[in-house]
Design a protein around this motif. Structure first.
Motif, short mmCIF file in Angstrom:
data_model
loop_
_atom_site.label_atom_id
_atom_site.label_comp_id
_atom_site.label_asym_id
_atom_site.label_seq_id
_atom_site.Cartn_x
_atom_site.Cartn_y
_atom_site.Cartn_z
N SER A 221 0.84 -1.20 0.00
CA SER A 221 0.00 0.00 0.00
C SER A 221 0.87 1.25 0.00
O SER A 221 0.57 2.25 -0.68
N LYS A 222 1.96 1.21 0.76
CA LYS A 222 2.90 2.34 0.76
C LYS A 222 3.61 2.45 -0.59
O LYS A 222 3.80 3.56 -1.12
N GLU A 223 4.00 1.31 -1.16
CA GLU A 223 4.63 1.32 -2.47
C GLU A 223 3.71 1.94 -3.52
O GLU A 223 4.17 2.61 -4.44
N TYR A 224 2.42 1.68 -3.39
CA TYR A 224 1.43 2.23 -4.31
C TYR A 224 1.52 3.75 -4.34
O TYR A 224 1.34 4.37 -5.39
N VAL A 225 1.80 4.33 -3.18
CA VAL A 225 1.92 5.79 -3.08
C VAL A 225 3.32 6.25 -3.47
O VAL A 225 3.49 7.08 -4.37
N VAL A 226 4.34 5.69 -2.80
CA VAL A 226 5.71 6.20 -2.95
C VAL A 226 6.23 6.00 -4.37
O VAL A 226 6.85 6.91 -4.95
N ASN A 227 5.99 4.83 -4.96
CA ASN A 227 6.49 4.54 -6.30
C ASN A 227 5.37 4.50 -7.33
O ASN A 227 5.56 3.94 -8.43
N THR B 160 5.34 14.46 -8.02
CA THR B 160 6.68 15.06 -7.98
C THR B 160 7.14 15.51 -9.36
O THR B 160 8.22 16.08 -9.50
N GLY B 161 6.35 15.22 -10.39
CA GLY B 161 6.73 15.61 -11.74
C GLY B 161 7.61 14.61 -12.45
O GLY B 161 8.04 14.85 -13.59
N LYS B 162 7.90 13.46 -11.83
CA LYS B 162 8.69 12.44 -12.51
C LYS B 162 7.96 11.96 -13.76
O LYS B 162 8.58 11.69 -14.79
#
Length: 208
Positions: free
Chosen positions: A114-120, A127-129
């Motif tokens: 769930s955190k990976e879903y957000v962070v990556n 962040t504009g990536k």
């Protein structure tokens, strides 16, 4: 460059993206009906959709995706990002920055993914990536084992600011749930989230 040069507005782009997601839902049903077994790997699950959207005969049966070029693992200009799926309008094919990006992530009802879903996932847009020149993009969540949907939404929201929380849209079924989130960095961005259950289709192997 401003998207207004194409003569369309924000509502048009959002409608187009929702149409593509509708076609993805119908394609998901095709995958379910095929009975294919898949490893617990988000890239290989994503590629199963690509088998359909890369087929011109199949694309011509879709309502919206038929008007877009489809590709995947695309290296984006002026960034270090590689978006999982890209739907590039035929009307602006020469302008490579104008597309709908779709990032794919696995979900297992636990905090780590769930955190990976957000962070990556989500943060690659905020962040504009990944550029959001049309003001909207999407996330696909591949549910790979039985989950409590409310808990999974909570775990995702735990990694977001309150104003970014996922809000349910549409009708949730046993296999499909839709959400929307709004973000203000680097500009006003709407993300549509389509979560699809692959429970029963995943081989009993670990994956990335």
């Amino acid at each position: 460059m401003d998207a207004s040069v194409f003569g369309y507005n924000e509502a048009y782009y959002r409608s187009q993206l929702r149409g593509i997601l509708h076609d993805i839902c119908l394609t998901y049903e095709q995958i379910i009906q095929s009975g294919v077994k898949l490893p617990n790997n988000e890239n290989i699950i994503r590629n199963e959709f690509g088998k359909y959207f890369s087929c011109q005969n199949y694309k011509m049966t879709t309502s919206t995706a038929r008007y877009y070029y489809y590709d995947y693992e695309v290296s984006l200009q002026n960034t270090s990002g590689r978006v999982d799926m890209r739907f590039l309008s035929q009307n602006c094919y020469a302008v490579q920055d104008y597309f709908f990006g779709i990032e794919c992530k696995r979900l297992d009802g636990k905090r780590h993914l769930s955190k990976e879903y957000v962070v990556n996932g989500i943060r690659r847009y905020t962040t504009g990536k990944y550029p959001s020149n049309l003001g909207c993009n999407a996330m696909l969540g591949f549910i790979v084992c039985p989950v409590n949907l409310d808990d999974t939404v909570k775990y995702v929201n735990d990694n977001l600011a309150v104003e970014e929380y996922l809000k349910q849209v549409g009708t949730t079924t046993e296999r499909v749930a839709g959400f929307e989130s709004n973000h203000t960095s680097p500009g006003q961005i709407v993300l549509y989230h389509l979560w699809m259950s692959f429970v029963g289709m995943i081989e009993n192997k670990s994956g990335n």
